[in-house]
Design a protein around this motif. Structure first.
Motif, mmCIF file in Angstrom:
data_model
loop_
_atom_site.group_PDB
_atom_site.id
_atom_site.type_symbol
_atom_site.label_atom_id
_atom_site.label_comp_id
_atom_site.label_asym_id
_atom_site.label_seq_id
_atom_site.Cartn_x
_atom_site.Cartn_y
_atom_site.Cartn_z
ATOM 1 N N ALA A 107 0.822 -1.222 0.000
ATOM 2 C CA ALA A 107 0.000 0.000 0.000
ATOM 3 C C ALA A 107 0.856 1.272 0.000
ATOM 4 O O ALA A 107 0.346 2.368 0.250
ATOM 5 C CB ALA A 107 -0.921 -0.007 1.218
ATOM 6 N N ASN A 108 2.168 1.108 -0.254
ATOM 7 C CA ASN A 108 3.110 2.239 -0.304
ATOM 8 C C ASN A 108 3.218 2.976 1.026
ATOM 9 O O ASN A 108 3.462 4.183 1.064
ATOM 10 C CB ASN A 108 2.719 3.223 -1.424
ATOM 11 N N ARG A 109 3.017 2.232 2.114
ATOM 12 C CA ARG A 109 3.307 2.764 3.449
ATOM 13 C C ARG A 109 4.654 2.190 3.873
ATOM 14 O O ARG A 109 4.769 1.012 4.171
ATOM 15 C CB ARG A 109 2.217 2.373 4.459
ATOM 16 N N GLN A 110 5.661 3.052 3.871
ATOM 17 C CA GLN A 110 7.036 2.620 4.105
ATOM 18 C C GLN A 110 7.258 2.316 5.584
ATOM 19 O O GLN A 110 6.876 3.093 6.456
ATOM 20 C CB GLN A 110 7.997 3.712 3.647
ATOM 21 N N GLN A 111 7.880 1.162 5.860
ATOM 22 C CA GLN A 111 8.256 0.835 7.226
ATOM 23 C C GLN A 111 9.502 1.655 7.571
ATOM 24 O O GLN A 111 10.587 1.379 7.085
ATOM 25 C CB GLN A 111 8.555 -0.663 7.365
#
Length: 379
Positions: A230-234
């Motif tokens: 979902a293009n949420r970078q860790q």
């Protein structure tokens, strides 16, 4: 100092996993407590602590949004007397979905709060009841819609996995529902059973059926995969964001920087001292009535302890620890201090070097505590 944490210990309901300093809201001296926060700000200023360079403020709890609109207004007015709120990079409040009203959102927005951290934990109604939460799934969606309509864009959800009787499919459904809201930031924490909690009492009686280690690992893998997709970078072990939307306040902690802790039971780190305030409300208020800072304990952080903290806090960030910054801050190369530990962890495939930075490998992210304990120096 770069940040200010303000503790609001009041709750409408106590969650079964929570070990923070908190009390039931009913019949508490809330107004007096808010005025005491102002007194603590003033005493800190008189003690020589400047709030001019503050970048972030974080209202935590407890539940800051358990306060009434008038109480929130008064609290935020006090904050504005000591901190230049318009210049802040980030001003966050924690909130529960079922006690964050439209009127509260308006006053938060008006007084400069620009980030909401909403405690959701699960989108499963059964699990919500089981962990002592009082909100519904509909409450979450309603409050986010309302917040967006008022102008809040920077919204984060707290999620929790490894809950009693939680299945992998239930966790997947929670992630689906959370990501469907298309928010810029998500935090996902595994349940840690702490002493003095309802869950701890159940656990020692053998009445807390927790998922096994393999299931919890699968849930952690799932959140990483789903967030990446979902293009949420860790950017930290438990935190995921689109570019430009990390928790800047929490980064102050992970960067081992200085912050003030204000309120009953709050912790701070200023100069070379880490400190904790007294927890009981009466003790906190009484100290401030007498014009005394409400300190319970103060610890002088040694150079060795500061280097340890630099490593096990900094390595929580996916980008890791800058070796150049370490040498500049402590006057010693990182290899001179931790060379053996670094070599050992590299051989185990838990730590890697990327240009100037030491950071966890993918395997290391799953075994963070194993890595961090290698950076405890012998006395």
């Amino acid at each position: 100092m770069r940040g200010v944490y303000i503790h609001i210990p009041f709750c409408q309901q106590i969650c079964h996993y929570c070990d923070f300093n908190k009390v039931f809201l009913k019949n508490q001296p809330v107004d007096q407590y808010i005025e005491s926060i102002g007194k603590e700000f003033q005493l800190m200023k008189e003690a020589g602590h400047s709030f001019e360079q503050v970048e972030t403020v974080f209202l935590g709890g407890g539940t800051p949004t358990a306060l009434s609109v008038l109480q929130l207004d008064r609290l935020l007015t006090i904050v504005g007397q000591y901190i230049d709120v318009p210049s802040l990079r980030e001003f966050t409040t924690e909130a529960n979905p079922d006690d964050l009203s439209e009127a509260q959102l308006f006053i938060l927005k008006e007084k400069g709060v620009n980030r909401l951290s909403i405690g959701v934990q699960s989108f499963n109604e059964r699990l919500l009841k089981q962990i002592g939460r009082t909100h519904s799934v509909e409450d979450v969606e309603r409050v986010i819609t309302t917040a967006r309509s008022i102008g809040f864009e920077n919204i984060s959800l707290d999620l929790m996995y490894g809950l009693p009787n939680q299945t992998v499919s239930e966790w997947q459904e929670t992630l689906d529902r959370a990501l469907a809201l298309d928010l810029p930031h998500y935090s996902a924490y595994s349940l840690i059973v702490e002493p003095k909690t309802v869950f701890y009492n159940r656990m020692i009686k053998g009445k807390l059926p927790l998922p096994g280690v393999d299931t919890e690992t699968e849930m952690f893998e799932m959140v990483i995969d789903r967030m990446n997709a979902a293009n949420r970078q860790q950017y930290e072990i438990s935190n995921f964001a689109i570019p430009g939307y990390p928790s800047f306040h929490n980064l102050i902690y992970w960067e081992n920087s200085h912050y003030a802790g204000i309120g009953a039971g709050a912790h701070g780190y200023l100069g070379t001292k880490r400190y904790a305030n007294v927890g009981p409300l009466k003790h906190y208020i009484d100290h401030l009535e007498e014009g005394i800072l409400p300190l319970k304990e103060v610890h002088e952080v040694t150079a060795g302890e500061s280097m340890e903290e630099e490593m096990f806090l900094g390595l929580r960030k996916i980008e890791g620890v800058s070796m150049e910054h370490f040498a500049r801050k402590f006057g010693r190369p990182i290899q001179e201090v931790f060379g053996q530990s670094i070599e050992k962890l590299q051989q185990q495939g838990l730590l890697q070097m990327k240009e100037d930075r030491l950071c966890l490998t993918k395997k290391g992210v799953f075994q963070g505590n194993t890595v961090f304990e290698q950076f405890l120096l012998e006395e």
